[in-house]
Design a protein around this motif. Sequence first.
Motif, mmCIF file in Angstrom:
data_model
loop_
_atom_site.group_PDB
_atom_site.id
_atom_site.type_symbol
_atom_site.label_atom_id
_atom_site.label_comp_id
_atom_site.label_asym_id
_atom_site.label_seq_id
_atom_site.Cartn_x
_atom_site.Cartn_y
_atom_site.Cartn_z
ATOM 1 N N VAL A 15 14.831 -67.879 -43.235
ATOM 2 C CA VAL A 15 15.621 -67.597 -42.337
ATOM 3 C C VAL A 15 15.730 -65.626 -43.080
ATOM 4 C CG1 VAL A 15 17.947 -67.029 -43.021
ATOM 5 C CG2 VAL A 15 16.875 -69.518 -42.774
ATOM 6 N N ALA A 16 15.286 -65.052 -44.409
ATOM 7 C CA ALA A 16 15.412 -64.017 -44.544
ATOM 8 C C ALA A 16 14.673 -63.165 -43.771
ATOM 9 C CB ALA A 16 15.215 -63.852 -46.129
ATOM 10 N N ALA A 17 13.816 -63.592 -43.171
ATOM 11 C CA ALA A 17 12.332 -62.727 -42.414
ATOM 12 C C ALA A 17 13.235 -63.100 -41.097
ATOM 13 C CB ALA A 17 10.857 -63.632 -42.753
ATOM 14 N N TYR A 18 13.340 -64.262 -40.334
ATOM 15 C CA TYR A 18 14.294 -64.178 -38.997
ATOM 16 C C TYR A 18 15.254 -63.196 -38.850
ATOM 17 C CZ TYR A 18 16.712 -65.411 -35.188
ATOM 18 O OH TYR A 18 17.699 -65.666 -34.265
ATOM 19 N N GLU A 19 16.130 -62.864 -40.211
ATOM 20 C CA GLU A 19 17.184 -62.014 -40.255
ATOM 21 C C GLU A 19 16.589 -60.537 -39.918
ATOM 22 O OE1 GLU A 19 20.398 -62.794 -38.901
ATOM 23 O OE2 GLU A 19 20.273 -64.708 -39.313
ATOM 24 N N TYR A 20 15.593 -60.391 -40.756
ATOM 25 C CA TYR A 20 14.524 -59.027 -40.471
ATOM 26 C C TYR A 20 14.271 -58.338 -39.204
ATOM 27 C CZ TYR A 20 12.846 -55.016 -42.656
ATOM 28 O OH TYR A 20 12.194 -53.788 -42.480
ATOM 29 N N VAL A 21 13.447 -59.638 -39.256
ATOM 30 C CA VAL A 21 12.918 -58.903 -37.300
ATOM 31 C C VAL A 21 14.295 -59.159 -36.633
ATOM 32 C CG1 VAL A 21 11.599 -60.376 -35.829
ATOM 33 C CG2 VAL A 21 11.301 -60.512 -38.028
ATOM 34 N N LYS A 22 15.016 -60.229 -36.160
ATOM 35 C CA LYS A 22 16.228 -60.054 -36.007
ATOM 36 C C LYS A 22 16.721 -58.017 -35.702
ATOM 37 C CE LYS A 22 19.791 -61.705 -35.300
ATOM 38 N NZ LYS A 22 20.712 -63.068 -35.224
ATOM 39 N N SER A 23 17.115 -57.691 -36.652
ATOM 40 C CA SER A 23 17.734 -56.587 -36.928
ATOM 41 C C SER A 23 17.002 -55.514 -35.987
ATOM 42 C CB SER A 23 17.794 -56.188 -38.695
ATOM 43 O OG SER A 23 16.778 -56.418 -39.041
ATOM 44 N N GLY A 24 15.274 -55.942 -36.263
ATOM 45 C CA GLY A 24 14.674 -54.309 -35.622
ATOM 46 C C GLY A 24 14.298 -53.716 -35.876
ATOM 47 N N ASN A 25 14.072 -53.604 -37.354
ATOM 48 C CA ASN A 25 13.887 -52.592 -38.203
ATOM 49 C C ASN A 25 12.073 -53.091 -39.027
ATOM 50 O OD1 ASN A 25 15.843 -51.343 -39.625
ATOM 51 N ND2 ASN A 25 16.571 -53.010 -40.572
ATOM 52 N N LEU A 26 11.797 -54.636 -38.774
ATOM 53 C CA LEU A 26 10.349 -54.339 -38.935
ATOM 54 C C LEU A 26 9.341 -53.415 -37.838
ATOM 55 C CD1 LEU A 26 8.128 -56.727 -39.994
ATOM 56 C CD2 LEU A 26 8.505 -57.685 -37.895
ATOM 57 N N HIS A 27 8.440 -53.206 -38.697
ATOM 58 C CA HIS A 27 7.310 -52.396 -38.099
ATOM 59 C C HIS A 27 6.344 -53.266 -37.765
ATOM 60 C CE1 HIS A 27 9.372 -48.397 -38.603
ATOM 61 N NE2 HIS A 27 10.140 -48.897 -40.137
ATOM 62 N N LEU A 28 6.114 -53.991 -36.997
ATOM 63 C CA LEU A 28 4.656 -54.988 -36.533
ATOM 64 C C LEU A 28 3.378 -54.507 -36.496
ATOM 65 C CD1 LEU A 28 4.353 -57.514 -35.673
ATOM 66 C CD2 LEU A 28 4.449 -56.965 -33.194
ATOM 67 N N LYS A 29 3.052 -53.494 -36.080
ATOM 68 C CA LYS A 29 1.827 -52.393 -36.393
ATOM 69 C C LYS A 29 1.278 -52.654 -37.840
ATOM 70 C CE LYS A 29 -1.166 -48.907 -34.807
ATOM 71 N NZ LYS A 29 -1.232 -47.737 -33.973
ATOM 72 N N LEU A 30 2.400 -51.477 -38.461
ATOM 73 C CA LEU A 30 2.407 -52.040 -40.304
ATOM 74 C C LEU A 30 2.409 -52.927 -40.853
ATOM 75 C CD1 LEU A 30 2.573 -50.061 -42.607
ATOM 76 C CD2 LEU A 30 4.103 -49.781 -42.497
ATOM 77 N N ALA A 31 3.356 -54.028 -40.227
ATOM 78 C CA ALA A 31 2.879 -55.157 -40.745
ATOM 79 C C ALA A 31 1.632 -56.133 -41.029
ATOM 80 C CB ALA A 31 3.918 -56.432 -40.292
ATOM 81 N N MET A 32 1.046 -55.926 -39.125
ATOM 82 C CA MET A 32 -0.484 -56.780 -39.200
ATOM 83 C C MET A 32 -1.470 -56.054 -39.826
ATOM 84 S SD MET A 32 0.557 -59.633 -36.914
ATOM 85 C CE MET A 32 1.747 -60.192 -37.645
ATOM 86 N N LEU A 33 -1.401 -54.107 -40.352
ATOM 87 C CA LEU A 33 -2.132 -53.753 -40.788
ATOM 88 C C LEU A 33 -2.317 -54.495 -42.405
ATOM 89 C CD1 LEU A 33 -4.618 -51.299 -40.600
ATOM 90 C CD2 LEU A 33 -2.165 -50.164 -41.751
ATOM 91 N N THR A 34 -0.894 -54.595 -42.492
ATOM 92 C CA THR A 34 -0.980 -55.218 -44.331
ATOM 93 C C THR A 34 -1.535 -56.542 -44.367
ATOM 94 O OG1 THR A 34 1.309 -55.422 -44.153
ATOM 95 C CG2 THR A 34 0.336 -53.703 -44.854
#
Length: 62
Positions: A15-34
């Motif tokens: 739920v926390a991850a979903y809310e974080y993604v929904k907020s638009g604060n996720l840097h997808l490129k950096l997330a996939m790199l790590t």
Amino acid sequence: MTGTNQCSAWIRTGVAAYEYVKSGNLHLKLAMLTLPFVMIGSYIGANLNLVVSDYYLKLLMI
């Protein structure tokens, strides 16, 4: 000892991850790199949990 309430922890994390993604604060490129480093660290941590004595784990949990 460390397996208690894992279902509720998974749900809360999801739920926390979903809310974080929904907020638009996720840097997808950096997330996939790590991601590979996160998976490796998770694997090492899980195996350390099997190797370390229960006495020390209890000290760390407190």
